[in-house]
Motif scaffolding. Structure first.
Motif, PDB file in Angstrom:
ATOM      1  N   GLN A 202      28.479  -6.949  44.941  1.00  0.00           N
ATOM      2  CA  GLN A 202      29.817  -6.759  45.518  1.00  0.00           C
ATOM      3  C   GLN A 202      30.832  -7.684  44.856  1.00  0.00           C
ATOM      4  OE1 GLN A 202      28.628  -7.584  49.535  1.00  0.00           O
ATOM      5  NE2 GLN A 202      28.663  -5.426  50.150  1.00  0.00           N
ATOM      6  N   TYR A 203      30.420  -8.922  44.613  1.00  0.00           N
ATOM      7  CA  TYR A 203      31.317  -9.889  43.979  1.00  0.00           C
ATOM      8  C   TYR A 203      31.669  -9.475  42.552  1.00  0.00           C
ATOM      9  CZ  TYR A 203      32.893 -14.156  41.643  1.00  0.00           C
ATOM     10  OH  TYR A 203      33.602 -15.063  40.897  1.00  0.00           O
ATOM     11  N   GLU A 204      30.673  -9.078  41.772  1.00  0.00           N
ATOM     12  CA  GLU A 204      30.945  -8.709  40.378  1.00  0.00           C
ATOM     13  C   GLU A 204      31.787  -7.449  40.287  1.00  0.00           C
ATOM     14  OE1 GLU A 204      27.113  -8.599  38.505  1.00  0.00           O
ATOM     15  OE2 GLU A 204      26.999 -10.802  38.359  1.00  0.00           O
ATOM     16  N   ASN A 205      31.584  -6.521  41.191  1.00  0.00           N
ATOM     17  CA  ASN A 205      32.433  -5.323  41.235  1.00  0.00           C
ATOM     18  C   ASN A 205      33.867  -5.696  41.612  1.00  0.00           C
ATOM     19  OD1 ASN A 205      30.374  -3.579  40.532  1.00  0.00           O
ATOM     20  ND2 ASN A 205      29.863  -3.036  42.650  1.00  0.00           N
ATOM     21  N   PHE A 206      34.003  -6.639  42.537  1.00  0.00           N
ATOM     22  CA  PHE A 206      35.327  -7.101  42.962  1.00  0.00           C
ATOM     23  C   PHE A 206      36.085  -7.728  41.790  1.00  0.00           C
ATOM     24  CE2 PHE A 206      38.030 -10.503  44.794  1.00  0.00           C
ATOM     25  CZ  PHE A 206      38.848  -9.733  45.611  1.00  0.00           C
ATOM     26  N   VAL A 207      35.433  -8.591  41.050  1.00  0.00           N
ATOM     27  CA  VAL A 207      36.064  -9.224  39.890  1.00  0.00           C
ATOM     28  C   VAL A 207      36.444  -8.178  38.853  1.00  0.00           C
ATOM     29  CG1 VAL A 207      35.694 -10.813  37.953  1.00  0.00           C
ATOM     30  CG2 VAL A 207      34.913 -11.442  40.252  1.00  0.00           C
ATOM     31  N   SER A 208      35.576  -7.204  38.629  1.00  0.00           N
ATOM     32  CA  SER A 208      35.863  -6.132  37.671  1.00  0.00           C
ATOM     33  C   SER A 208      37.104  -5.348  38.078  1.00  0.00           C
ATOM     34  CB  SER A 208      34.655  -5.201  37.562  1.00  0.00           C
ATOM     35  OG  SER A 208      34.938  -4.114  36.698  1.00  0.00           O
ATOM     36  N   GLU A 209      37.223  -5.055  39.372  1.00  0.00           N
ATOM     37  CA  GLU A 209      38.402  -4.327  39.871  1.00  0.00           C
ATOM     38  C   GLU A 209      39.672  -5.143  39.649  1.00  0.00           C
ATOM     39  OE1 GLU A 209      38.787  -1.349  40.906  1.00  0.00           O
ATOM     40  OE2 GLU A 209      36.745  -0.663  41.220  1.00  0.00           O
ATOM     41  N   LEU A 210      39.611  -6.449  39.889  1.00  0.00           N
ATOM     42  CA  LEU A 210      40.775  -7.309  39.667  1.00  0.00           C
ATOM     43  C   LEU A 210      41.220  -7.276  38.214  1.00  0.00           C
ATOM     44  CD1 LEU A 210      39.903 -10.543  41.713  1.00  0.00           C
ATOM     45  CD2 LEU A 210      41.604  -8.816  42.298  1.00  0.00           C
ATOM     46  N   LEU A 211      40.256  -7.331  37.308  1.00  0.00           N
ATOM     47  CA  LEU A 211      40.576  -7.382  35.882  1.00  0.00           C
ATOM     48  C   LEU A 211      41.172  -6.083  35.368  1.00  0.00           C
ATOM     49  CD1 LEU A 211      37.401  -9.262  34.584  1.00  0.00           C
ATOM     50  CD2 LEU A 211      39.714 -10.185  34.865  1.00  0.00           C
ATOM     51  N   ARG A 298      40.246  -3.997  50.388  1.00  0.00           N
ATOM     52  CA  ARG A 298      39.443  -3.296  51.400  1.00  0.00           C
ATOM     53  C   ARG A 298      37.998  -3.074  50.941  1.00  0.00           C
ATOM     54  NH1 ARG A 298      44.378   0.568  53.002  1.00  0.00           N
ATOM     55  NH2 ARG A 298      45.238  -0.687  54.712  1.00  0.00           N
ATOM     56  N   THR A 299      37.667  -3.510  49.713  1.00  0.00           N
ATOM     57  CA  THR A 299      36.261  -3.493  49.298  1.00  0.00           C
ATOM     58  C   THR A 299      35.530  -4.739  49.798  1.00  0.00           C
ATOM     59  OG1 THR A 299      36.616  -4.613  47.168  1.00  0.00           O
ATOM     60  CG2 THR A 299      36.880  -2.211  47.203  1.00  0.00           C
ATOM     61  N   ILE A 300      36.269  -5.702  50.332  1.00  0.00           N
ATOM     62  CA  ILE A 300      35.659  -6.926  50.854  1.00  0.00           C
ATOM     63  C   ILE A 300      34.957  -6.602  52.175  1.00  0.00           C
ATOM     64  CG2 ILE A 300      36.132  -9.244  51.751  1.00  0.00           C
ATOM     65  CD1 ILE A 300      38.656  -9.242  49.913  1.00  0.00           C
ATOM     66  N   PRO A 301      33.686  -6.913  52.323  1.00  0.00           N
ATOM     67  CA  PRO A 301      32.980  -6.638  53.580  1.00  0.00           C
ATOM     68  C   PRO A 301      33.704  -7.273  54.779  1.00  0.00           C
ATOM     69  CG  PRO A 301      31.419  -7.239  51.876  1.00  0.00           C
ATOM     70  CD  PRO A 301      32.784  -7.485  51.303  1.00  0.00           C
ATOM     71  N   GLY A 302      33.959  -6.455  55.779  1.00  0.00           N
ATOM     72  CA  GLY A 302      34.702  -6.907  56.949  1.00  0.00           C
ATOM     73  C   GLY A 302      36.163  -6.532  56.912  1.00  0.00           C
ATOM     74  N   LEU A 303      36.667  -6.191  55.723  1.00  0.00           N
ATOM     75  CA  LEU A 303      38.083  -5.816  55.574  1.00  0.00           C
ATOM     76  C   LEU A 303      38.243  -4.346  55.170  1.00  0.00           C
ATOM     77  CD1 LEU A 303      39.634  -8.939  53.771  1.00  0.00           C
ATOM     78  CD2 LEU A 303      39.330  -8.517  56.220  1.00  0.00           C
ATOM     79  N   GLU A 304      37.205  -3.544  55.364  1.00  0.00           N
ATOM     80  CA  GLU A 304      37.262  -2.136  54.955  1.00  0.00           C
ATOM     81  C   GLU A 304      38.396  -1.385  55.635  1.00  0.00           C
ATOM     82  OE1 GLU A 304      32.872  -3.336  54.616  1.00  0.00           O
ATOM     83  OE2 GLU A 304      34.550  -3.699  55.985  1.00  0.00           O
ATOM     84  N   ASN A 305      38.706  -1.773  56.862  1.00  0.00           N
ATOM     85  CA  ASN A 305      39.768  -1.105  57.625  1.00  0.00           C
ATOM     86  C   ASN A 305      40.938  -2.048  57.890  1.00  0.00           C
ATOM     87  OD1 ASN A 305      38.328   1.450  58.044  1.00  0.00           O
ATOM     88  ND2 ASN A 305      36.952   0.220  59.319  1.00  0.00           N
ATOM     89  N   ALA A 306      41.087  -3.035  57.028  1.00  0.00           N
ATOM     90  CA  ALA A 306      42.142  -4.035  57.228  1.00  0.00           C
ATOM     91  C   ALA A 306      43.520  -3.392  57.250  1.00  0.00           C
ATOM     92  CB  ALA A 306      42.077  -5.085  56.125  1.00  0.00           C
ATOM     93  N   GLN A 307      44.320  -3.829  58.204  1.00  0.00           N
ATOM     94  CA  GLN A 307      45.726  -3.445  58.268  1.00  0.00           C
ATOM     95  C   GLN A 307      46.552  -4.657  57.840  1.00  0.00           C
ATOM     96  OE1 GLN A 307      46.869  -0.255  59.016  1.00  0.00           O
ATOM     97  NE2 GLN A 307      44.656   0.144  58.828  1.00  0.00           N
ATOM     98  N   PHE A 308      47.428  -4.461  56.861  1.00  0.00           N
ATOM     99  CA  PHE A 308      48.161  -5.580  56.271  1.00  0.00           C
ATOM    100  C   PHE A 308      49.534  -5.743  56.916  1.00  0.00           C
ATOM    101  CE2 PHE A 308      45.028  -4.382  53.163  1.00  0.00           C
ATOM    102  CZ  PHE A 308      44.594  -5.594  52.649  1.00  0.00           C
ATOM    103  N   ALA A 309      49.792  -6.953  57.407  1.00  0.00           N
ATOM    104  CA  ALA A 309      51.123  -7.281  57.909  1.00  0.00           C
ATOM    105  C   ALA A 309      52.033  -7.649  56.748  1.00  0.00           C
ATOM    106  CB  ALA A 309      51.050  -8.446  58.894  1.00  0.00           C
TER     107      ALA A 309
END
Length: 451
Positions: A202-211, A298-309
């Motif tokens: 999950q972490y390596e996929n997250f970094v790849s998405e950022l890049l 929203r790929t972060i576990p726990g934030l899949e349905n995050a609503q952003f203020a």
């Protein structure tokens, strides 16, 4: 100059403040450097210029916090909302305007209003002016000489020229089946941080998405000079695959109660307001485009349905630490003849800027007569925006904020027909915020309209 108020800046905040002062029969000198000089972002010689968008955002005043702010300002007699109504163009549920006509009509209204004196002059120092009250409403691109003079008046650590904002999510949208409360090494209070774990993949996929994500390009006048304590998360990712794991996403000192597997990386969320309805994602300041932020975070576990203020950003911005510097009436505590209004106070957005300009105009019209201003109810958008500017619980991490329901006092549980209490959710909850605000607004409006 007895019974005369100076306003510096004829953007949305300064224009609104001047209008409210003059409406109450008080003379105001409105200083603006246009057309003699323009900020790097401004091109129109008229006042109230919108430089980023022709939309004042949602106009749904029963389900949306900024729509509610529109409605409160309409009912209160706002110049900006009145002109917006007269110059609006079709835009679905948003309040969008013809930008040039909008600025032109604001300028005409101010120039034709008795008691308002327009002075075309750049103010380089507050000491140039001799008034019982001075309202500084020069916005996020305050001219360099005046910004330095403001810095001299407010102190070295209380004026920001460079705004690095981390995203903020509504706490109720976090999935606690995956996230948990814990401070690193259990220091401080248990609920200081909410933690979202990642495994290696999950972490390596997250970094790849950022890049590979799209970023917003800086304007020529806001080229950044990054320092290590304030790097955008995507810039940290560029420095190496493990950089984030040794930075804001380090997994040390934390134990995941949902799993025996040690987290490979952890995203932490810090409390962002007194009511603890909002949480900011620690270290996630970013120049990613808004759509990219929502998708990737929203790929972060726990934030899949995050609503952003609020979504993250980095841009040139001049704002003061209002909770530390200003009293409840927007006066500088150390020099109460100086007031601030608009985005320089740490509100974010055109509508919010006009709202704080409205409040400065109202408060100053009381103060000039040696009367104590009447504060708006805390339950209103007016009161909730003002509360953000007074949020002493968050001084160290104070950042500009749009109006959102996370700034409002929470809606208490309601008693159902079955005799049980339940927490309202979704549209029902938003409607309750708006209904409560508009009901509590009435007495305040009567008091300020009599003044």
């Amino acid at each position: 100059m007895p019974d005369k108020i100076a306003v510096i800046g004829a953007g949305l905040a300064g224009s609104e403040a001047s209008w409210q002062i003059a409406k109450r029969g008080i003379e105001v000198d409105l200083y603006d450097m246009k057309p003699l000089k323009f900020s790097p972002a401004h091109k129109d010689e008229n006042f109230g210029e919108l430089v980023c968008s022709n939309s004042l955002r949602s106009d749904d005043f029963m389900h949306n916090a900024v729509g509610l702010m529109h409605e409160e300002m309409r009912r209160a007699g706002s110049l900006i909302l009145d002109i917006a109504e007269k110059t609006k163009v079709p835009s679905g549920g948003a309040l969008a305007v013809d930008r040039k006509n909008f600025a032109l009509q604001i300028t005409k209204a101010l120039k034709n209003k008795p008691k308002i004196n327009i002075i075309e002059k750049e103010i380089e120092s507050i000491d140039e002016l001799d008034y019982p009250l001075i309202i500084i409403a020069t916005g996020p691109l305050t001219a360099e000489k005046l910004a330095k003079d403001i810095l001299k008046n407010v102190g070295d650590e209380t004026l920001s020229f460079y705004d690095a904002i981390a995203p903020v999510v509504y706490k109720e949208s976090i999935d606690f089946e995956k996230a948990w409360y814990q401070s690193r090494y259990d220091k401080g209070e248990q609920k200081d941080y909410i933690n979202c774990p990642m495994n290696k993949l999950q972490y390596e996929n997250f970094v790849s998405e950022l890049l590979n994500a799209e970023t917003v390009q800086f304007h020529e006048f806001e080229k950044p000079q990054y320092f290590d304590g304030c790097l955008p998360i995507e810039v940290m990712a560029e420095r190496g695959l493990e950089t984030l794991r040794f930075g804001p996403m380090k997994p040390v000192g934390l134990t995941n109660p949902h799993s025996s597997e040690r987290p490979y990386a952890v995203v932490q969320l810090r409390q962002d307001n007194k009511e603890d309805t909002l949480r900011n994602i620690v270290g996630f300041q970013t120049k990613l485009k808004y759509g990219e932020q929502e998708r990737i975070f929203r790929t972060i576990p726990g934030l899949e349905n995050a609503q952003f203020a609020r979504l993250g950003g980095i841009h040139k911005n001049t704002f003061i630490k209002s909770p530390l510097l200003l009293d409840p009436y927007l006066r500088l505590r150390t020099k109460p003849n100086i007031m601030f209004a608009g985005q320089i106070t740490g509100c974010e957005g055109y509508v919010e800027s006009a709202c704080v300009g409205f409040l400065a105009g109202i408060f100053s019209s009381f103060l000039i007569k040696n009367e104590e201003p009447v504060l708006p109810p805390r339950e209103t958008a007016f009161g909730s925006m003002l509360a953000h500017l007074q949020d002493k619980e968050n001084i160290e991490n104070y950042q500009p904020m749009n109006i959102n329901f996370g700034l409002f006092p929470e809606i208490p549980p309601v008693l159902t027909k079955s005799g049980k209490y339940k927490h309202l959710k979704g549209l029902e909850r938003k409607e309750q915020y708006c209904t409560r605000a508009l009901e509590s607004l009435q007495d305040w409006l009567q008091q300020i309209q009599k003044h």
